[in-house]
Write an enzyme that holds these catalytic residues in place. Sequence first.
Site, PDB file in Angstrom:
ATOM      1  N   ASP A 178      -7.890  -4.047  -0.515  1.00  0.00           N
ATOM      2  CA  ASP A 178      -8.411  -4.224  -1.874  1.00  0.00           C
ATOM      3  C   ASP A 178      -8.332  -5.679  -2.333  1.00  0.00           C
ATOM      4  O   ASP A 178      -9.172  -6.132  -3.105  1.00  0.00           O
ATOM      5  CB  ASP A 178      -7.638  -3.330  -2.855  1.00  0.00           C
ATOM      6  CG  ASP A 178      -7.794  -1.855  -2.534  1.00  0.00           C
ATOM      7  OD1 ASP A 178      -8.941  -1.411  -2.387  1.00  0.00           O
ATOM      8  OD2 ASP A 178      -6.786  -1.158  -2.405  1.00  0.00           O
ATOM      9  N   HIS A 180       0.855  -1.190   0.000  1.00  0.00           N
ATOM     10  CA  HIS A 180       0.000   0.000   0.000  1.00  0.00           C
ATOM     11  C   HIS A 180       0.884   1.230   0.000  1.00  0.00           C
ATOM     12  O   HIS A 180       1.954   1.243   0.614  1.00  0.00           O
ATOM     13  CB  HIS A 180      -0.920  -0.006   1.231  1.00  0.00           C
ATOM     14  CG  HIS A 180      -2.042   0.989   1.162  1.00  0.00           C
ATOM     15  ND1 HIS A 180      -1.877   2.310   1.488  1.00  0.00           N
ATOM     16  CD2 HIS A 180      -3.339   0.842   0.782  1.00  0.00           C
ATOM     17  CE1 HIS A 180      -3.030   2.946   1.339  1.00  0.00           C
ATOM     18  NE2 HIS A 180      -3.932   2.084   0.902  1.00  0.00           N
TER      19      HIS A 180
END
Length: 427
Positions: free
Chosen positions: A362, A305
């Site tokens: 995600d 991330h």
Amino acid sequence: MTDAAKLSIGGKDFDYPVLTGTIGPDVVDIRKMYGQTSAFTYDPGFTSTASCQSTLTYIDGDEGVLLHRGYAIGELAEQSSFMEVAYLLLNGELPTKEELAGFSTTITRHTMVHEQLAAFFRGFRRDAHPMAIMCGVVGALSAFYHDSTDIHDPVQRTIASHRLIAKIPTIAAMAYKYSVGQPFLYPDNSLSYTGNFLRMTFGVPAEPYEVNPVVEKAMDRIFILHADHEQNASTSTVRLAGSSGANPFACIAAGIACLWGPAHGGANEAALNMLREIGTPDRIPEFIARAKDKNDPFRLMGFGHRVYKNYDPRATVMQKTVREVFDSLKVSDPVFETALRLEEIALNDPYFVEKKLFPNVDFYSGIILSAIGFPTEMFTVLFALARTVGWVAQWNEMITDPDQKIGRPRQLYTGPAQRPYVGLDQR
């Protein structure tokens, strides 16, 4: 203020205050810098710039921390509800039972949309992307609810906030229904915020729709985990649009447009597409090898991330939720089996552990949404639905900030210096 930062430029020295927040990095207050030095700072992407003060959300990417009003995201997702988190973000404190009941009732009473909006939908092509529809319809809300567009009236701001949070699920469900050629369903006030959305999306008039409590809880968690995420691109867009005095419906539409970008809201769709490309668990070693190969452009989507340099705290909750949804829906699909196996391998592979390439929110959310039955083009719509709460809270905070000014970033100009105009006949 704790100290002063010293800057030497043009042979002169200048001192700038260093401001300290509750937690997190200190910031250098450079508001007077241009006036004093005639110089700007250069920060493409604003990754080292604090654009505002905020009491809403705090992120420590190195430690994997995400707090809303001081509460850890994991505790909120496990123990709270989306309506509670919405109230918390808007009002600063968790609600009492009476406050939550009143807030939930208010939101429920605003879930219906103006009847003429149905005609507005029919102006779109049937194959229009749901996010394109969301941008247009949310932006048009100010034409239907112009009695709550005076940003200087706190009562109108509150009404607009409630309307946006309440109507976004209805609009999102209508966008889906329109794309598949099914009739719109009116909201059902007997259901929860999330249960109502599921019914409006997957229900049909011909038969009753029963909300699966496991799916409802999973969706509620996904909404909580996406409710706000500090000053990201779409939130900054909402604030920038709001700084001009634009009405709240236009500001949220601007946020939706920004979120549509694949670098922002499309990550879970990219992760699911990657899993479909891998196909079956036996092909995972091949793709793991490719991910480690510096000369291969392939990347493992849904791992790592930009902000979190540790484990994404939202992913911990999603990891558990994946299994709950799979068990409840009796999912049997090679893609889902591939996801679980890839997760196991990546969490134990020294290469990924060393580089801190852990599965992020995600990676899991796309798998869950697909298992529930959402097509990939709806993923970003669901992100927008959840993030509207954060956008609205950020917009309200910005409007009431005494230091708020219209956003006006500057630039490092590298074009031609002034030059004389040359007539057309001489060129």
